[in-house]
Design a protein around this motif. Sequence first.
Motif, PDB file in Angstrom:
ATOM      1  N   PHE A 133      40.663  56.460  19.155  1.00 32.85           N
ATOM      2  CA  PHE A 133      42.099  57.077  19.231  1.00 32.85           C
ATOM      3  C   PHE A 133      43.162  56.072  19.604  1.00 32.85           C
ATOM      4  O   PHE A 133      44.528  56.006  19.000  1.00 32.85           O
ATOM      5  CB  PHE A 133      42.348  58.357  20.456  1.00 32.85           C
ATOM      6  CG  PHE A 133      43.470  58.886  20.282  1.00 32.85           C
ATOM      7  CD1 PHE A 133      43.721  60.058  19.626  1.00 32.85           C
ATOM      8  CD2 PHE A 133      44.573  58.527  21.244  1.00 32.85           C
ATOM      9  CE1 PHE A 133      45.228  60.559  19.426  1.00 32.85           C
ATOM     10  CE2 PHE A 133      45.575  59.318  21.403  1.00 32.85           C
ATOM     11  CZ  PHE A 133      46.002  60.304  20.539  1.00 32.85           C
ATOM     12  N   LEU A 134      42.870  55.109  20.483  1.00 31.84           N
ATOM     13  CA  LEU A 134      43.739  54.143  20.802  1.00 31.84           C
ATOM     14  C   LEU A 134      44.187  53.181  19.682  1.00 31.84           C
ATOM     15  O   LEU A 134      45.453  52.911  19.309  1.00 31.84           O
ATOM     16  CB  LEU A 134      43.320  53.234  21.947  1.00 31.84           C
ATOM     17  CG  LEU A 134      43.025  53.609  23.251  1.00 31.84           C
ATOM     18  CD1 LEU A 134      42.311  52.897  24.394  1.00 31.84           C
ATOM     19  CD2 LEU A 134      44.411  54.395  23.700  1.00 31.84           C
ATOM     20  N   VAL A 135      43.075  53.075  18.539  1.00 30.62           N
ATOM     21  CA  VAL A 135      43.443  52.263  17.312  1.00 30.62           C
ATOM     22  C   VAL A 135      44.386  53.014  16.559  1.00 30.62           C
ATOM     23  O   VAL A 135      45.220  52.722  15.968  1.00 30.62           O
ATOM     24  CB  VAL A 135      42.072  51.994  16.785  1.00 30.62           C
ATOM     25  CG1 VAL A 135      42.475  51.328  15.262  1.00 30.62           C
ATOM     26  CG2 VAL A 135      41.137  50.952  17.429  1.00 30.62           C
ATOM     27  N   PHE A 136      44.007  54.349  16.528  1.00 26.67           N
ATOM     28  CA  PHE A 136      44.815  55.367  15.684  1.00 26.67           C
ATOM     29  C   PHE A 136      46.154  55.323  16.162  1.00 26.67           C
ATOM     30  O   PHE A 136      47.175  55.346  15.290  1.00 26.67           O
ATOM     31  CB  PHE A 136      44.301  56.664  15.825  1.00 26.67           C
ATOM     32  CG  PHE A 136      45.131  57.880  15.343  1.00 26.67           C
ATOM     33  CD1 PHE A 136      45.155  58.108  13.933  1.00 26.67           C
ATOM     34  CD2 PHE A 136      45.560  58.495  16.275  1.00 26.67           C
ATOM     35  CE1 PHE A 136      45.846  58.938  13.558  1.00 26.67           C
ATOM     36  CE2 PHE A 136      46.556  59.878  15.583  1.00 26.67           C
ATOM     37  CZ  PHE A 136      46.585  59.764  14.269  1.00 26.67           C
ATOM     38  N   MET A 137      46.454  55.290  17.610  1.00 27.16           N
ATOM     39  CA  MET A 137      47.805  55.223  18.162  1.00 27.16           C
ATOM     40  C   MET A 137      48.544  54.015  17.679  1.00 27.16           C
ATOM     41  O   MET A 137      49.818  54.080  17.354  1.00 27.16           O
ATOM     42  CB  MET A 137      48.038  55.621  19.619  1.00 27.16           C
ATOM     43  CG  MET A 137      47.530  56.627  20.367  1.00 27.16           C
ATOM     44  SD  MET A 137      48.804  57.975  19.934  1.00 27.16           S
ATOM     45  CE  MET A 137      50.360  57.195  20.821  1.00 27.16           C
ATOM     46  N   GLN A 138      47.843  52.864  17.513  1.00 25.53           N
ATOM     47  CA  GLN A 138      48.678  51.631  17.431  1.00 25.53           C
ATOM     48  C   GLN A 138      48.706  51.761  15.815  1.00 25.53           C
ATOM     49  O   GLN A 138      50.118  51.010  15.240  1.00 25.53           O
ATOM     50  CB  GLN A 138      47.629  50.521  17.676  1.00 25.53           C
ATOM     51  CG  GLN A 138      47.383  50.003  19.007  1.00 25.53           C
ATOM     52  CD  GLN A 138      48.810  49.832  19.768  1.00 25.53           C
ATOM     53  OE1 GLN A 138      49.760  49.165  19.005  1.00 25.53           O
ATOM     54  NE2 GLN A 138      48.837  50.465  20.966  1.00 25.53           N
ATOM     55  N   ARG A 147      56.153  56.545  18.666  1.00 30.14           N
ATOM     56  CA  ARG A 147      57.137  55.556  19.543  1.00 30.14           C
ATOM     57  C   ARG A 147      56.471  54.561  19.956  1.00 30.14           C
ATOM     58  O   ARG A 147      55.405  54.653  20.850  1.00 30.14           O
ATOM     59  CB  ARG A 147      58.056  56.452  20.609  1.00 30.14           C
ATOM     60  CG  ARG A 147      59.050  57.620  20.185  1.00 30.14           C
ATOM     61  CD  ARG A 147      59.116  58.535  21.239  1.00 30.14           C
ATOM     62  NE  ARG A 147      59.323  57.781  22.532  1.00 30.14           N
ATOM     63  CZ  ARG A 147      58.859  58.670  23.656  1.00 30.14           C
ATOM     64  NH1 ARG A 147      58.585  60.004  23.485  1.00 30.14           N
ATOM     65  NH2 ARG A 147      58.923  58.066  24.751  1.00 30.14           N
ATOM     66  N   PRO A 148      57.081  53.256  19.889  1.00 27.99           N
ATOM     67  CA  PRO A 148      56.288  52.107  20.406  1.00 27.99           C
ATOM     68  C   PRO A 148      56.363  52.224  22.036  1.00 27.99           C
ATOM     69  O   PRO A 148      55.775  51.319  22.718  1.00 27.99           O
ATOM     70  CB  PRO A 148      57.091  50.963  20.027  1.00 27.99           C
ATOM     71  CG  PRO A 148      58.582  51.615  19.735  1.00 27.99           C
ATOM     72  CD  PRO A 148      58.230  52.814  19.175  1.00 27.99           C
ATOM     73  N   ASP A 149      57.247  52.951  22.678  1.00 35.29           N
ATOM     74  CA  ASP A 149      57.397  52.835  24.357  1.00 35.29           C
ATOM     75  C   ASP A 149      56.377  53.926  25.025  1.00 35.29           C
ATOM     76  O   ASP A 149      56.248  53.812  25.949  1.00 35.29           O
ATOM     77  CB  ASP A 149      58.756  53.157  24.845  1.00 35.29           C
ATOM     78  CG  ASP A 149      59.237  54.690  24.068  1.00 35.29           C
ATOM     79  OD1 ASP A 149      58.776  55.120  23.177  1.00 35.29           O
ATOM     80  OD2 ASP A 149      59.913  55.453  25.042  1.00 35.29           O
ATOM     81  N   VAL A 150      55.514  54.588  24.010  1.00 34.92           N
ATOM     82  CA  VAL A 150      54.464  55.519  24.728  1.00 34.92           C
ATOM     83  C   VAL A 150      53.357  54.723  25.062  1.00 34.92           C
ATOM     84  O   VAL A 150      52.777  53.771  24.545  1.00 34.92           O
ATOM     85  CB  VAL A 150      54.121  56.508  23.588  1.00 34.92           C
ATOM     86  CG1 VAL A 150      52.786  57.226  23.932  1.00 34.92           C
ATOM     87  CG2 VAL A 150      55.077  57.288  23.208  1.00 34.92           C
ATOM     88  N   ASN A 151      52.799  55.031  26.323  1.00 42.01           N
ATOM     89  CA  ASN A 151      51.712  54.415  27.134  1.00 42.01           C
ATOM     90  C   ASN A 151      50.600  55.090  26.441  1.00 42.01           C
ATOM     91  O   ASN A 151      49.976  56.341  26.546  1.00 42.01           O
ATOM     92  CB  ASN A 151      51.722  54.830  28.568  1.00 42.01           C
ATOM     93  CG  ASN A 151      50.444  54.147  29.280  1.00 42.01           C
ATOM     94  OD1 ASN A 151      49.568  53.869  28.626  1.00 42.01           O
ATOM     95  ND2 ASN A 151      50.864  53.591  30.336  1.00 42.01           N
ATOM     96  N   CYS A 152      49.991  54.285  25.582  1.00 40.81           N
ATOM     97  CA  CYS A 152      48.906  54.858  24.685  1.00 40.81           C
ATOM     98  C   CYS A 152      47.657  55.088  25.518  1.00 40.81           C
ATOM     99  O   CYS A 152      46.810  56.153  25.053  1.00 40.81           O
ATOM    100  CB  CYS A 152      48.220  53.952  23.532  1.00 40.81           C
ATOM    101  SG  CYS A 152      49.744  53.608  22.334  1.00 40.81           S
ATOM    102  N   ASP A 153      47.377  54.459  26.587  1.00 39.31           N
ATOM    103  CA  ASP A 153      46.495  54.858  27.627  1.00 39.31           C
ATOM    104  C   ASP A 153      46.497  56.293  28.013  1.00 39.31           C
ATOM    105  O   ASP A 153      45.386  56.819  28.385  1.00 39.31           O
ATOM    106  CB  ASP A 153      46.003  53.595  28.488  1.00 39.31           C
ATOM    107  CG  ASP A 153      45.734  52.473  28.158  1.00 39.31           C
ATOM    108  OD1 ASP A 153      44.816  52.325  27.037  1.00 39.31           O
ATOM    109  OD2 ASP A 153      46.255  51.605  28.514  1.00 39.31           O
TER     110      ASP A 153
END
Length: 208
Positions: A133-138, A147-153
């Motif tokens: 999912f983290l890869v997907f978010m990136q 949004r690039p300011d979202v904390n993906c973790d």
Amino acid sequence: MQVLKETNSYRLALKDRILDTAIRLFMTQGIRAVKMDDIAQQLAISKRTLYEIYADKEELLYQSIAKYDRQRAERMADFVAQGHNVVDIILESYRIKVDEVHNVNSLFYEDILKYPKVAQYIRENHEQVRQKFLVFMQQGVSEGIFRPDVNCDMVPMLLDAIGHYIMTNGLLHKYSVEELFANFFLVSLRGLCTEHGVKALDEAMAKV
């Protein structure tokens, strides 16, 4: 040698048939409602044969869920490999989940964590899903969807909390999966999106 080969081939095929039958019964009737006798009868085999292959119900449940998860992961991996964008991936995940929930008795979800080995497997599998999912978010950030300011973790924690709330409060008994997705997950997803992402997501959902 030929007899041994045929016996092994039959055994492997039977193991798969057992897993497919077991997961279907567990999902449609609930785990606690299904006995090993029921599975053996569905397959027209003896209970002794069933226990020779799977030592107990929890082992059978664990193996059947693991196989189901592998098949679902392979389906999504094939879809992603075709070059689809993040919005397409969200919609495909949504379709898979809707199909699953429509065909699964809510008792299945209520029963599943009562089996320690299965609960442990789900926790371990969840970590693997989280990494994907983290890869997907990136990917979504690079496509201008998220949004690039979202904390993906933190996003998986939010989605986990939503899923936990839905399950522990029995909302699947009160609302359709479409309503739950629209009012819980979709609202959260839109909050992660850029203006472009919100527009793309809303346009895609309007076509579903």
